[in-house]
Design a protein around this motif. Structure first.
Motif, PDB file in Angstrom:
ATOM      1  N   TRP A  81      44.615  37.844  -6.101  1.00 27.57           N
ATOM      2  CA  TRP A  81      43.864  36.604  -5.979  1.00 27.57           C
ATOM      3  C   TRP A  81      43.837  36.146  -4.527  1.00 27.57           C
ATOM      4  O   TRP A  81      44.806  36.298  -3.796  1.00 27.57           O
ATOM      5  CB  TRP A  81      44.495  35.523  -6.864  1.00 27.57           C
ATOM      6  CG  TRP A  81      44.447  35.872  -8.314  1.00 27.57           C
ATOM      7  CD1 TRP A  81      45.359  36.638  -8.996  1.00 27.57           C
ATOM      8  CD2 TRP A  81      43.435  35.517  -9.249  1.00 27.57           C
ATOM      9  NE1 TRP A  81      44.971  36.777 -10.313  1.00 27.57           N
ATOM     10  CE2 TRP A  81      43.791  36.089 -10.496  1.00 27.57           C
ATOM     11  CE3 TRP A  81      42.268  34.766  -9.180  1.00 27.57           C
ATOM     12  CZ2 TRP A  81      43.021  35.933 -11.637  1.00 27.57           C
ATOM     13  CZ3 TRP A  81      41.497  34.591 -10.312  1.00 27.57           C
ATOM     14  CH2 TRP A  81      41.878  35.177 -11.527  1.00 27.57           C
ATOM     15  N   ASN A  96      39.423  36.330  -8.196  1.00 23.79           N
ATOM     16  CA  ASN A  96      40.036  37.629  -8.453  1.00 23.79           C
ATOM     17  C   ASN A  96      39.268  38.757  -7.782  1.00 23.79           C
ATOM     18  O   ASN A  96      39.703  39.908  -7.811  1.00 23.79           O
ATOM     19  CB  ASN A  96      40.107  37.899  -9.958  1.00 23.79           C
ATOM     20  CG  ASN A  96      38.730  37.997 -10.596  1.00 23.79           C
ATOM     21  OD1 ASN A  96      37.814  37.272 -10.206  1.00 23.79           O
ATOM     22  ND2 ASN A  96      38.571  38.878 -11.574  1.00 23.79           N
ATOM     23  N   HIS A 150      45.316  41.132 -11.348  1.00 23.77           N
ATOM     24  CA  HIS A 150      44.380  40.951 -10.234  1.00 23.77           C
ATOM     25  C   HIS A 150      45.099  40.483  -8.983  1.00 23.77           C
ATOM     26  O   HIS A 150      46.160  39.860  -9.042  1.00 23.77           O
ATOM     27  CB  HIS A 150      43.307  39.917 -10.601  1.00 23.77           C
ATOM     28  CG  HIS A 150      42.466  40.303 -11.780  1.00 23.77           C
ATOM     29  ND1 HIS A 150      41.561  41.342 -11.748  1.00 23.77           N
ATOM     30  CD2 HIS A 150      42.378  39.773 -13.024  1.00 23.77           C
ATOM     31  CE1 HIS A 150      40.961  41.439 -12.931  1.00 23.77           C
ATOM     32  NE2 HIS A 150      41.447  40.510 -13.724  1.00 23.77           N
TER      33      HIS A 150
END
Length: 587
Positions: free
Chosen positions: A554, A582, A552
Motif C-alpha cells: 500500500w 493497493n 498488497h
C-alpha cells in the motif's frame, strides 16, 4: 405504432410524456401532432431506436471547469478567445469539460435574465469562439428554462399581444392562494404589467426582470426544444437545466418539484439522448437533499444532479473540525445507478446554499456557520417564507476566504484547509466540478459587490490575464501554490480507476476529526482509502483501523510514501489527506 416486439416507438414515448405534462391542460392541437412537431424540430425519426440505457458517459478523467465567459480579460481580445488560450496553456489536459455560464445577451443577474437564447453575447465573442472551445473540451451550457428577461422580444410581444410571446408567460391573480409558494427571493412574486389585453400580473420567481415562462402553452415547450437542438448543433454536449424545479406552477400548491416538472425533464432526456447518445442533462435544483435526489427519477430523468448538500456540509466540517454531520450524509447517499452520477462541487458563481443543509445541520450549526462566514467577509442572501418572514438562503463568499480559519477565527492553516476540501471532493463518488476562482484561489471581491449592489458578485471577480499570469508565475503566491497543488490532485485522480464517478464507496468510522471513505474500482482491482484530517490538530491513525489487506503493498498516492507494515502508526498533519492505494500510481 409499436416497433420491434411490442416496444413503443420514439413517437409513442414522446406522446406518453406529453399526456402526463398536459393531462390537466386543454390544448388546441392533438398531442400526436405536438409529438410530431417536437420530433421534427429535433430532426428525429418516429421509429428511431433508443440508445443503450444505464451507460456511463464519463469516467475518472472527467472534471468540469465552471466559469463565466469573461472571467479572464486581455487587451484587444474577445474574452472567449482569452478563456480558451488560458485553458490550452495551463490546464495540461486535466480539465475534460468547460461549463461556460450564460453566454447569451442578457439584461441582469450576470446572464440568467436571457434576452436572446439563439445568440452569443457580442461582448464575449461569437458562435465560432464557442465552437472552438467545444472542439477541444466537452461544452456545458445553461438552458435557462424557467424564465427569461423582461426586456426580451418574447416579453415585449407578450405586452403587445403579438407572436412569438403572446401567451408565453405565467400570469396569476393577486387573489389566488399563493401562500404555499416556495421561492428563493424576498421580492414580490407577482409583477403588475399593462398589456394590450389589460392589466396582468406576471409570475417572477427570482426577480422582476426574470419573468417565468408558461409551459402550459405547448409553443413554449416547442421553443425550448428548438433551443436544445440549436445548442447541440453548436457543440453543446452537457445541458445544465437552470432552476428547473420551479418550472410548473399550480396556484394553491408550493409550485416546486411538481410532477409535470419531472415529466418535462423526462421528455427532454428522451429527445436529447436520441439526438446525441452521449449528451448529458444536469438538473440545478438548490433544494433540500431528498427533493434534489428525486431528479434522478428511475435513471430516466437527469443524468446528473448537483450535489448541493456537499458545499455547506464540507464547509461546516472544516471550520468546526468535526465531520459527524458530513459523514452521516455521505453514509445516507444512495449509490448512483449506472447511467447517472452525482455532480460534486464546493464553490460556484452562486453562494453556498443553505436550503440543502436543512434537516442535515441544526439551526444552531447553521447560525454558527453564518456568523463565522460573515466574520470572514461573507454576505448572506435571504428568501421569503410563507409567513412573510425571511430566512437565510445562501452564504456569499469566495471559498478561499471561507476556509481561512475556523469558528475560532482566522489561522495559519487556510491553504492546507482549502486543499483538503478539494481533496475530499475529488475522492468522493461523482463527477467533480471546480469553479475557476477556486482553481485560482481568488479572494473576496468586495469592490465588485459595492459596484453591482449584489452579494453574489463577491465571487465573480474578473482577472486581467497579465496580472493573473504574473501571480501564477510567482511560486510563493497563494494563487500559484493553490493552482499547482490542485492540478497535482487532478493529475493523480485521473489515473485511478477507483475514482470513477460510479465506483463503489463505503464510509469509514475513524472518529470525528478524521473523515474516511473507501473507493473500489468497477473491476475491483483497485482500492483507495481516502483519509483526511479535517482539524487543525495532528491526528493519530493506525493502519490497522482501515483493515489493509496483507497481500498488497500500500502507498499514499499523494505523498508517494509506501507502508511496509499494515499495523503502522501514522500521524496526520492538520488538514492532510491520504489516498492509500493497493496499486501504484501509473504516471
Amino acid at each position: 405504432m409499436l416497433q420491434g416486439e411490442g416496444q413503443p416507438t420514439l413517437r409513442d414515448r414522446v406522446e406518453q410524456h406529453l399526456q402526463t405534462i398536459y393531462r390537466d391542460v386543454p390544448l388546441s392541437l392533438p398531442l400526436a401532432e405536438l409529438a410530431e412537431n417536437l420530433l421534427a424540430v429535433m430532426r428525429l425519426e418516429a421509429g428511431q431506436n433508443p440508445p443503450a440505457q444505464h451507460v456511463n458517459h464519463w469516467n475518472q478523467c472527467d472534471v468540469i471547469l465552471i466559469t463565466y465567459g469573461d472571467s479572464l480579460l486581455a487587451r484587444e481580445e474577445k474574452p472567449l478567445v482569452t478563456l480558451k488560450r488560458f485553458l490550452d496553456d495551463n490546464s495540461e489536459g486535466l480539465l475534460s469539460a468547460v461549463h461556460i455560464l450564460p453566454f447569451y445577451p442578457w439584461s441582469s443577474d450576470d446572464g440568467f435574465a436571457v434576452l436572446d437564447y439563439s445568440s452569443v453575447n457580442e461582448s464575449l465573442g461569437d458562435w465560432d469562439d464557442i465552437g472552438a472551445i467545444a472542439g477541444d473540451y466537452d461544452l456545458m451550457a445553461d438552458l435557462v428554462i424557467n424564465h427569461c428577461s423582461s426586456r426580451s422580444l418574447w416579453f415585449e410581444n407578450f405586452i403587445k399581444g403579438q407572436e412569438p410571446g403572446r401567451g408565453y408567460f405565467f400570469t396569476a391573480s393577486p387573489q389566488d392562494d399563493l401562500s404555499a409558494v416556495v421561492r428563493p427571493r424576498t421580492s414580490p412574486l407577482l409583477k403588475e404589467v399593462e398589456t394590450s389585453e389589460g392589466t396582468q400580473y406576471v409570475w417572477c420567481t427570482f426577480s422582476h426582470d426574470q419573468v417565468d415562462l408558461d409551459f402550459r402553452n405547448p409553443e413554449v415547450l416547442q421553443q425550448f426544444v428548438s433551443i436544445v437542438r440549436h445548442y447541440l448543433d453548436m457543440g453543446v454536449r452537457i445541458f445544465r437545466l437552470d432552476a428547473v424545479a420551479f418550472l410548473w406552477k399550480i396556484p394553491g400548491s408550493n409550485c416546486l418539484n411538481l410532477e409535470e416538472t419531472h415529466e418535462v425533464v423526462r421528455l427532454l432526456r428522451t429527445l436529447v439522448e436520441h439526438a446525441r447518445a452521449d449528451a448529458v442533462l444536469i438538473t440545478e435544483t438548490n433544494i433540500p437533499n431528498r427533493e434534489n435526489l428525486s431528479y434522478f427519477g428511475n435513471a430516466n430523468e437527469a443524468h446528473c444532479v448537483y450535489n448541493f448538500s456537499l458545499p455547506p456540509l464540507l464547509l461546516n466540517t472544516l471550520v468546526t473540525g468535526d465531520c459527524r454531520y458530513l459523514k452521516q450524509w455521505v453514509m445516507s447517499m444512495p449509490p448512483a445507478q449506472n447511467g447517472t452520477a452525482y455532480f460534486n462541487f464546493i464553490a460556484s458563481h452562486d453562494g453556498i446554499g443553505l436550503r440543502p443543509a436543512e434537516g442535515l445541520l441544526s439551526d444552531e450549526e447553521l447560525n454558527s456557520l453564518i456568523t463565522t462566514m460573515q466574520s470572514f467577509g461573507g454576505h448572506v442572501s435571504y428568501r421569503a417564507l410563507e409567513s412573510g418572514e425571511s430566512r437565510p438562503y445562501e452564504i456569499n463568499i469566495a471559498l478561499v476566504d471561507a476556509l481561512q480559519g475556523t469558528v475560532e477565527g482566522p489561522d495559519e492553516w487556510g491553504l492546507e484547509r482549502f486543499v483538503c476540501a478539494h481533496a475530499i471532493m475529488l475522492g468522493l463518488e461523482g463527477i467533480p466540478g471546480i469553479y475557476l476562482h477556486s482553481l485560482l484561489g481568488t479572494h473576496n471581491d468586495q469592490q465588485r459587490v459595492e459596484n453591482t449592489g449584489h452579494a453574489r458578485s463577491i465571487n465573480r471577480h474578473q482577472w486581467n490575464l497579465d496580472a493573473l499570469q504574473e501571480a501564477l508565475d510567482d511560486q510563493d503566491s497563494s494563487h500559484s501554490q493553490i493552482f499547482r497543488r490542485l492540478k497535482t490532485l487532478l493529475a493523480i485522480r485521473r489515473r485511478q480507476g477507483a475514482f470513477h464517478p460510479n465506483a463503489t464507496q463505503f464510509t469509514l468510522h475513524l472518529g470525528s476529526a478524521i473523515l474516511g471513505f473507501w473507493r473500489q474500482s468497477m473491476d475491483r482491482r483497485q482500492s483507495v482509502f481516502c483519509i483526511s484530517n479535517i482539524s487543525r490538530a495532528p491526528q493519530p491513525l493506525n493502519l490497522m483501523d482501515i483493515n489493509l489487506i496483507d497481500a498488497h503493498q500500500w502507498r499514499d498516492l499523494i505523498s508517494g510514501e509506501v507502508y511496509e507494515h499494515h499495523d503502522q502508526q501514522l500521524e496526520l498533519a492538520p488538514y492532510q489527506t491520504l489516498w492509500i492505494s493497493n496499486l501504484p500510481d501509473h504516471r
